[in-house]
Design a protein around this motif. Structure first.
Motif, PDB file in Angstrom:
ATOM      1  N   VAL A  47       0.805  -1.219   0.016  1.00  0.00           N
ATOM      2  CA  VAL A  47      -0.129   0.055   0.011  1.00  0.00           C
ATOM      3  C   VAL A  47       0.788   1.164  -0.013  1.00  0.00           C
ATOM      4  CG1 VAL A  47      -1.784   1.322   1.377  1.00  0.00           C
ATOM      5  CG2 VAL A  47      -1.885  -1.315   0.927  1.00  0.00           C
ATOM      6  N   THR A  57       5.782   3.006   0.240  1.00  0.00           N
ATOM      7  CA  THR A  57       5.326   1.832  -0.057  1.00  0.00           C
ATOM      8  C   THR A  57       5.461   1.084   1.122  1.00  0.00           C
ATOM      9  OG1 THR A  57       5.077   2.063  -2.343  1.00  0.00           O
ATOM     10  CG2 THR A  57       4.795  -0.119  -1.555  1.00  0.00           C
ATOM     11  N   GLY A 111     -10.644  -0.809  -1.324  1.00  0.00           N
ATOM     12  CA  GLY A 111      -9.062  -0.428  -0.970  1.00  0.00           C
ATOM     13  C   GLY A 111      -8.390  -1.814  -0.112  1.00  0.00           C
ATOM     14  N   SER A 136      -4.750   1.951   1.907  1.00  0.00           N
ATOM     15  CA  SER A 136      -4.795   2.560   0.449  1.00  0.00           C
ATOM     16  C   SER A 136      -6.207   3.448   0.252  1.00  0.00           C
ATOM     17  CB  SER A 136      -5.058   1.619  -0.675  1.00  0.00           C
ATOM     18  OG  SER A 136      -6.025   0.924  -0.870  1.00  0.00           O
TER      19      SER A 136
END
Length: 171
Positions: A47, A57, A111, A136
């Motif tokens: 994510v 990330t 998400g 996310s």
């Protein structure tokens, strides 16, 4: 002196192990303590979390699998009263973020939510670990709780809304 050194070494080894535990409290109030080894077989994802400049990330187990291991209803079991549930994620520093249970479940929400144990391919820095929540779709990183130690689910006790009065369409 040797006994003191042995005691210090034993204590030093015990603290990192304790830091690798996550308490998940189910809707029934029962707590389950999960260890990092419990997450080994869970599906993982990445994510991207926005930063002031760019993004980072985070990679780790998908949170829905962690919640299931902790006894929470996810996937096909998430229906009825559990849809009124919310989840409080707490970090080691006491910071908390709140989510609906459905928002954390891939069957209800597009998400991805992970309990990150890596950032940009490296182990998390000590102040963020052992896990950092990464969500996310969030435009800001404010719900990206770091040092996650506890996840607690509760049912909303808000009373059900009263139905609107029937409209009289006869004019």
């Amino acid at each position: 002196m040797i006994r003191i050194l042995a005691l210090v070494a034993t204590l030093a080894l015990a603290f990192p192990a304790a830091a690798q535990e996550l308490t998940v409290v189910g809707l029934d109030g029962k707590a389950k303590v999960l260890k990092a080894a419990d997450f080994a077989g869970f599906p993982r994802a990445e994510v991207a979390v926005p930063q002031d400049k760019g993004s980072k990330t985070y990679e780790g187990p998908i949170l829905a699998y962690v919640l299931r291991a902790g006894g929470l209803p996810v996937g096909p079991r998430l229906h009825g009263d559990p849809l009124r549930a919310f989840v409080i994620v707490t970090g080691a520093d006491g910071f908390q973020a709140v989510f609906s249970l459905a928002e954390l479940d891939k069957d209800y929400h597009d998400g991805t939510v992970v309990l990150g144990d890596k950032v940009d391919g490296q182990a998390l820095p000590a102040k963020e670990g052992p896990w950092r929540l990464a969500v996310s779709g969030d435009k800001k990183r404010w719900r990206s709780v770091f040092g996650v130690t506890r996840i607690e689910a509760r049912l909303s006790d808000a009373p059900a809304a009263k139905p609107a009065p029937a409209m009289d369409h006869a004019h």
